[in-house]
Design a protein around this motif. Structure first.
Motif, PDB file in Angstrom:
ATOM      1  N   LYS A  97      64.028  55.858  43.433  1.00  0.00           N
ATOM      2  CA  LYS A  97      63.915  57.139  44.141  1.00  0.00           C
ATOM      3  C   LYS A  97      63.364  58.217  43.223  1.00  0.00           C
ATOM      4  O   LYS A  97      62.534  59.030  43.638  1.00  0.00           O
ATOM      5  CB  LYS A  97      65.272  57.580  44.688  1.00  0.00           C
ATOM      6  N   VAL A  98      63.813  58.237  41.976  1.00  0.00           N
ATOM      7  CA  VAL A  98      63.352  59.245  41.022  1.00  0.00           C
ATOM      8  C   VAL A  98      61.860  59.080  40.755  1.00  0.00           C
ATOM      9  O   VAL A  98      61.114  60.055  40.718  1.00  0.00           O
ATOM     10  CB  VAL A  98      64.153  59.164  39.695  1.00  0.00           C
ATOM     11  N   VAL A  99      61.417  57.848  40.608  1.00  0.00           N
ATOM     12  CA  VAL A  99      60.002  57.568  40.302  1.00  0.00           C
ATOM     13  C   VAL A  99      59.101  58.052  41.439  1.00  0.00           C
ATOM     14  O   VAL A  99      57.958  58.434  41.190  1.00  0.00           O
ATOM     15  CB  VAL A  99      59.806  56.066  39.989  1.00  0.00           C
ATOM     16  N   THR A 100      59.596  58.084  42.670  1.00  0.00           N
ATOM     17  CA  THR A 100      58.765  58.558  43.785  1.00  0.00           C
ATOM     18  C   THR A 100      58.408  60.035  43.646  1.00  0.00           C
ATOM     19  O   THR A 100      57.437  60.491  44.232  1.00  0.00           O
ATOM     20  CB  THR A 100      59.456  58.341  45.150  1.00  0.00           C
ATOM     21  N   VAL A 101      59.190  60.777  42.872  1.00  0.00           N
ATOM     22  CA  VAL A 101      58.948  62.212  42.686  1.00  0.00           C
ATOM     23  C   VAL A 101      57.964  62.464  41.543  1.00  0.00           C
ATOM     24  O   VAL A 101      57.282  63.477  41.511  1.00  0.00           O
ATOM     25  CB  VAL A 101      60.289  62.935  42.419  1.00  0.00           C
ATOM     26  N   ILE A 102      57.885  61.527  40.623  1.00  0.00           N
ATOM     27  CA  ILE A 102      57.022  61.683  39.451  1.00  0.00           C
ATOM     28  C   ILE A 102      55.579  61.344  39.846  1.00  0.00           C
ATOM     29  O   ILE A 102      55.339  60.318  40.474  1.00  0.00           O
ATOM     30  CB  ILE A 102      57.489  60.751  38.313  1.00  0.00           C
ATOM     31  N   PRO A 103      54.623  62.201  39.492  1.00  0.00           N
ATOM     32  CA  PRO A 103      53.223  61.893  39.813  1.00  0.00           C
ATOM     33  C   PRO A 103      52.800  60.542  39.229  1.00  0.00           C
ATOM     34  O   PRO A 103      53.143  60.213  38.092  1.00  0.00           O
ATOM     35  CB  PRO A 103      52.444  63.032  39.160  1.00  0.00           C
ATOM     36  N   LYS A 104      52.073  59.780  40.022  1.00  0.00           N
ATOM     37  CA  LYS A 104      51.661  58.425  39.631  1.00  0.00           C
ATOM     38  C   LYS A 104      50.869  58.422  38.320  1.00  0.00           C
ATOM     39  O   LYS A 104      51.042  57.536  37.493  1.00  0.00           O
ATOM     40  CB  LYS A 104      50.848  57.800  40.763  1.00  0.00           C
ATOM     41  N   CYS A 105      50.046  59.439  38.119  1.00  0.00           N
ATOM     42  CA  CYS A 105      49.240  59.482  36.895  1.00  0.00           C
ATOM     43  C   CYS A 105      50.095  59.705  35.649  1.00  0.00           C
ATOM     44  O   CYS A 105      49.683  59.362  34.543  1.00  0.00           O
ATOM     45  CB  CYS A 105      48.151  60.538  36.995  1.00  0.00           C
ATOM     46  N   SER A 106      51.302  60.227  35.809  1.00  0.00           N
ATOM     47  CA  SER A 106      52.202  60.398  34.665  1.00  0.00           C
ATOM     48  C   SER A 106      52.717  59.057  34.167  1.00  0.00           C
ATOM     49  O   SER A 106      53.056  58.909  33.000  1.00  0.00           O
ATOM     50  CB  SER A 106      53.396  61.268  35.041  1.00  0.00           C
ATOM     51  N   ILE A 107      52.801  58.090  35.059  1.00  0.00           N
ATOM     52  CA  ILE A 107      53.289  56.767  34.688  1.00  0.00           C
ATOM     53  C   ILE A 107      52.132  55.844  34.339  1.00  0.00           C
ATOM     54  O   ILE A 107      52.137  55.175  33.311  1.00  0.00           O
ATOM     55  CB  ILE A 107      54.136  56.171  35.823  1.00  0.00           C
ATOM     56  N   ASP A 108      51.099  55.822  35.185  1.00  0.00           N
ATOM     57  CA  ASP A 108      49.985  54.888  35.018  1.00  0.00           C
ATOM     58  C   ASP A 108      48.902  55.392  34.078  1.00  0.00           C
ATOM     59  O   ASP A 108      48.080  54.615  33.611  1.00  0.00           O
ATOM     60  CB  ASP A 108      49.335  54.594  36.374  1.00  0.00           C
ATOM     61  N   GLY A 109      48.857  56.676  33.840  1.00  0.00           N
ATOM     62  CA  GLY A 109      47.752  57.251  33.089  1.00  0.00           C
ATOM     63  C   GLY A 109      46.604  57.538  34.052  1.00  0.00           C
ATOM     64  O   GLY A 109      46.691  57.243  35.241  1.00  0.00           O
ATOM     65  N   ILE A 110      45.549  58.076  33.567  1.00  0.00           N
ATOM     66  CA  ILE A 110      44.407  58.386  34.411  1.00  0.00           C
ATOM     67  C   ILE A 110      43.484  57.172  34.420  1.00  0.00           C
ATOM     68  O   ILE A 110      42.959  56.761  33.390  1.00  0.00           O
ATOM     69  CB  ILE A 110      43.673  59.648  33.927  1.00  0.00           C
ATOM     70  N   VAL A 111      43.311  56.603  35.595  1.00  0.00           N
ATOM     71  CA  VAL A 111      42.521  55.387  35.753  1.00  0.00           C
ATOM     72  C   VAL A 111      41.054  55.755  35.945  1.00  0.00           C
ATOM     73  O   VAL A 111      40.726  56.710  36.625  1.00  0.00           O
ATOM     74  CB  VAL A 111      43.031  54.577  36.966  1.00  0.00           C
ATOM     75  N   ASN A 112      40.161  54.992  35.324  1.00  0.00           N
ATOM     76  CA  ASN A 112      38.710  55.184  35.431  1.00  0.00           C
ATOM     77  C   ASN A 112      38.270  56.584  35.012  1.00  0.00           C
ATOM     78  O   ASN A 112      37.367  57.163  35.601  1.00  0.00           O
ATOM     79  CB  ASN A 112      38.223  54.901  36.861  1.00  0.00           C
ATOM     80  N   ALA A 113      38.931  57.124  34.008  1.00  0.00           N
ATOM     81  CA  ALA A 113      38.570  58.457  33.531  1.00  0.00           C
ATOM     82  C   ALA A 113      37.361  58.365  32.601  1.00  0.00           C
ATOM     83  O   ALA A 113      37.144  57.359  31.929  1.00  0.00           O
ATOM     84  CB  ALA A 113      39.738  59.079  32.791  1.00  0.00           C
ATOM     85  N   ILE A 114      36.589  59.413  32.583  1.00  0.00           N
ATOM     86  CA  ILE A 114      35.435  59.481  31.698  1.00  0.00           C
ATOM     87  C   ILE A 114      35.738  60.531  30.639  1.00  0.00           C
ATOM     88  O   ILE A 114      36.114  61.651  30.957  1.00  0.00           O
ATOM     89  CB  ILE A 114      34.164  59.883  32.474  1.00  0.00           C
ATOM     90  N   ASP A 115      35.564  60.149  29.396  1.00  0.00           N
ATOM     91  CA  ASP A 115      35.771  61.086  28.302  1.00  0.00           C
ATOM     92  C   ASP A 115      34.501  61.914  28.159  1.00  0.00           C
ATOM     93  O   ASP A 115      33.474  61.420  27.705  1.00  0.00           O
ATOM     94  CB  ASP A 115      36.076  60.323  27.011  1.00  0.00           C
ATOM     95  N   ILE A 116      34.565  63.174  28.570  1.00  0.00           N
ATOM     96  CA  ILE A 116      33.354  64.003  28.559  1.00  0.00           C
ATOM     97  C   ILE A 116      32.851  64.246  27.146  1.00  0.00           C
ATOM     98  O   ILE A 116      31.671  64.475  26.933  1.00  0.00           O
ATOM     99  CB  ILE A 116      33.549  65.335  29.298  1.00  0.00           C
ATOM    100  N   PHE A 117      33.734  64.181  26.152  1.00  0.00           N
ATOM    101  CA  PHE A 117      33.291  64.385  24.791  1.00  0.00           C
ATOM    102  C   PHE A 117      32.530  63.190  24.261  1.00  0.00           C
ATOM    103  O   PHE A 117      31.727  63.292  23.350  1.00  0.00           O
ATOM    104  CB  PHE A 117      34.476  64.749  23.894  1.00  0.00           C
ATOM    105  N   ALA A 118      32.792  62.004  24.838  1.00  0.00           N
ATOM    106  CA  ALA A 118      32.054  60.819  24.421  1.00  0.00           C
ATOM    107  C   ALA A 118      30.680  60.776  25.101  1.00  0.00           C
ATOM    108  O   ALA A 118      29.730  60.225  24.562  1.00  0.00           O
ATOM    109  CB  ALA A 118      32.840  59.556  24.784  1.00  0.00           C
ATOM    110  N   VAL A 119      30.568  61.381  26.286  1.00  0.00           N
ATOM    111  CA  VAL A 119      29.323  61.380  27.033  1.00  0.00           C
ATOM    112  C   VAL A 119      28.338  62.418  26.483  1.00  0.00           C
ATOM    113  O   VAL A 119      27.164  62.145  26.297  1.00  0.00           O
ATOM    114  CB  VAL A 119      29.598  61.656  28.541  1.00  0.00           C
ATOM    115  N   PHE A 120      28.868  63.604  26.200  1.00  0.00           N
ATOM    116  CA  PHE A 120      28.012  64.672  25.722  1.00  0.00           C
ATOM    117  C   PHE A 120      28.121  64.790  24.202  1.00  0.00           C
ATOM    118  O   PHE A 120      29.211  64.809  23.661  1.00  0.00           O
ATOM    119  CB  PHE A 120      28.424  66.023  26.338  1.00  0.00           C
ATOM    120  N   THR A 121      26.977  64.826  23.563  1.00  0.00           N
ATOM    121  CA  THR A 121      26.996  65.050  22.119  1.00  0.00           C
ATOM    122  C   THR A 121      26.523  66.466  21.909  1.00  0.00           C
ATOM    123  O   THR A 121      25.477  66.882  22.395  1.00  0.00           O
ATOM    124  CB  THR A 121      26.076  64.053  21.400  1.00  0.00           C
ATOM    125  N   TRP A 122      27.282  67.191  21.202  1.00  0.00           N
ATOM    126  CA  TRP A 122      26.978  68.606  21.015  1.00  0.00           C
ATOM    127  C   TRP A 122      26.075  68.770  19.872  1.00  0.00           C
ATOM    128  O   TRP A 122      25.873  68.801  18.887  1.00  0.00           O
ATOM    129  CB  TRP A 122      28.266  69.406  20.827  1.00  0.00           C
TER     130      TRP A 122
END
Length: 132
Positions: free
Chosen positions: A107-132
């Protein structure tokens, strides 16, 4: 200075009431960090009422701050256990996780945002994409 006495441990019934209150529709709104619907006063009233409800069956009187702290600790513990279960599932060898979430932890886990447990899936690291 007098030593502060430790209160008795939370009973299963007290935890059930806490989780029931905090996973209700109102409880879910109260737990949002940013909300236009709920004011700080509304949150304080929620914790006071939750403490009253717990104290009605408890042998030990608990304050609203203690009830809120217990909820924070309960959420943290359930989140760590859920993350540990997810990590175990990805290990080589497979097999079931030796532990599991209790009904209250579920029941407690249902209140916690899924991304807090699973992490961000298929995320793109913008710092790796763009070179300054």
């Amino acid at each position: 200075m007098a030593e502060k006495k430790r209160k008795i441990n939370w009973t299963e019934e007290e935890r059930e009431i806490l989780i029931e209150q905090c996973t209700s529709e109102t409880g879910r709104k109260i737990n949002l960090k940013f909300s236009n619907e709920i004011s700080a006063k509304d949150k304080a009233i929620f914790w006071e009422k939750t403490a009253e409800r717990i104290n009605s069956i408890s042998m030990c009187q608990r304050t609203a701050d203690e009830v809120k702290k217990k909820w924070i600790d309960t959420k943290s513990s359930a989140k760590k256990k859920a993350q540990s279960m997810k990590k175990e599932l990805g290990r080589t060898g497979g097999g079931p996780y030796p532990g599991g979430l209790t009904n209250l932890e579920e029941k407690v886990v249902t209140v916690i945002p899924k991304c807090s447990i699973d992490g961000i899936v298929n995320a793109i690291d913008i710092f790796a994409v763009f070179t300054w």
